[in-house]
Design a protein around this motif. Structure first.
Motif, PDB file in Angstrom:
ATOM      1  N   MET A 289      -7.661   1.419  -3.014  1.00  0.00           N
ATOM      2  CA  MET A 289      -7.554  -0.038  -3.212  1.00  0.00           C
ATOM      3  C   MET A 289      -8.491  -0.589  -4.274  1.00  0.00           C
ATOM      4  SD  MET A 289      -6.871  -1.817   0.491  1.00  0.00           S
ATOM      5  CE  MET A 289      -6.820  -3.424  -0.318  1.00  0.00           C
TER       6      MET A 289
ATOM      7  N   GLU B 177      -6.673  -1.582  -7.613  1.00  0.00           N
ATOM      8  CA  GLU B 177      -5.947  -2.851  -7.511  1.00  0.00           C
ATOM      9  C   GLU B 177      -6.904  -4.042  -7.525  1.00  0.00           C
ATOM     10  OE1 GLU B 177      -5.525  -0.300  -5.489  1.00  0.00           O
ATOM     11  OE2 GLU B 177      -3.476   0.391  -5.876  1.00  0.00           O
ATOM     12  N   VAL B 178      -8.022  -3.902  -6.800  1.00  0.00           N
ATOM     13  CA  VAL B 178      -8.992  -5.001  -6.732  1.00  0.00           C
ATOM     14  C   VAL B 178      -9.634  -5.255  -8.097  1.00  0.00           C
ATOM     15  CG1 VAL B 178     -11.193  -5.737  -5.725  1.00  0.00           C
ATOM     16  CG2 VAL B 178      -9.447  -4.691  -4.274  1.00  0.00           C
TER      17      VAL B 178
ATOM     18  N   ILE C 110      -5.098  -9.644  -0.335  1.00  0.00           N
ATOM     19  CA  ILE C 110      -5.506  -8.253  -0.161  1.00  0.00           C
ATOM     20  C   ILE C 110      -6.772  -8.142   0.682  1.00  0.00           C
ATOM     21  CG2 ILE C 110      -6.353  -6.203  -1.390  1.00  0.00           C
ATOM     22  CD1 ILE C 110      -4.478  -6.857  -3.646  1.00  0.00           C
TER      23      ILE C 110
ATOM     24  N   SER D  66       0.832  -1.206   0.000  1.00  0.00           N
ATOM     25  CA  SER D  66       0.000   0.000   0.000  1.00  0.00           C
ATOM     26  C   SER D  66       0.868   1.258   0.000  1.00  0.00           C
ATOM     27  CB  SER D  66      -0.921  -0.020   1.229  1.00  0.00           C
ATOM     28  OG  SER D  66      -1.743   1.117   1.227  1.00  0.00           O
TER      29      SER D  66
END
Length: 204
Positions: free
Chosen positions: A124, A127-128, A94, A45
């Motif tokens: 986030m 990224e997900v 994650i 992160s």
């Protein structure tokens, strides 16, 4: 008087911005470090927004934007390719809670590319969505198109914010950040709501 002080301050601020954006020999080192950090953000992160603003502050709007675009593109491509083979393991790393993974998987099934387009709204989420695109075997061309449409305005706006700000006066970047995210949030909510209504109508 007050006007003279204000004029002097504006001149000093313009000189600071001009000097900061003037090409330097070590710009390429700064650029490479920022690109590396943006790619590493997929694995650990690292706040993307402050890093993008810093790129504009140190490198200026043009080189800063190119640097951030390269970093976001590298992170997206690497993340998508890795997720084609290890997507399930990466997603579990994650998001530890199965309920969160199932919820995001359902959102991706319902909205797909739209979710990628507006993924910059929340931390986030880029990224997900990148992992889910590889996990669900989304074609690389479609993923790359959506990822670039999402990343290009983000990179240009955030680096411009950094380029017009100074250490003494960060207010331009703060104001533009709030306006940018508010616009993006409302636009994303409107489109997602429209898609949701279309899906509910198709059921009936």
């Amino acid at each position: 008087d007050h006007r003279d002080l204000h004029t002097a301050y504006r001149r000093q601020r313009q000189m600071c911005i001009r000097d900061r954006n003037y090409p330097r020999d070590n710009n390429w080192i700064i650029s490479l470090l920022i690109i590396l950090c943006l790619i590493l953000d997929f694995f650990i992160s690292i706040p993307t927004l402050p890093l993008s603003i810093l790129a504009g502050y140190l490198l200026g709007p043009f080189l800063g934007a190119l640097t951030v675009i390269a970093g976001l593109l590298g992170a997206g491509v690497i993340g998508h390719v890795l997720s084609l083979y290890f997507g399930d393991k990466i997603l579990k790393f994650i998001l530890a809670k199965k309920e969160e993974r199932d919820h995001l998987q359902k959102l991706f099934n319902d909205y797909g590319l739209t979710l990628i387009l507006f993924s910059r709204v929340l931390p986030m989420l880029p990224e997900v969505t990148c992992i889910l695109s590889g996990l669900n075997k989304l074609s690389f061309r479609r993923f790359l198109t959506a990822w670039l449409i999402s990343s290009l305005p983000y990179a240009i706006i955030t680096t411009y914010m950094g380029s017009i700000s100074t250490g003494d006066d960060p207010s331009p970047s703060i104001i533009l950040i709030l306006c940018f995210y508010r616009l993006l949030w409302h636009l994303g909510y409107f489109i997602l709501k429209k898609r949701e209504n279309e899906n509910s109508k198709s059921i009936y």
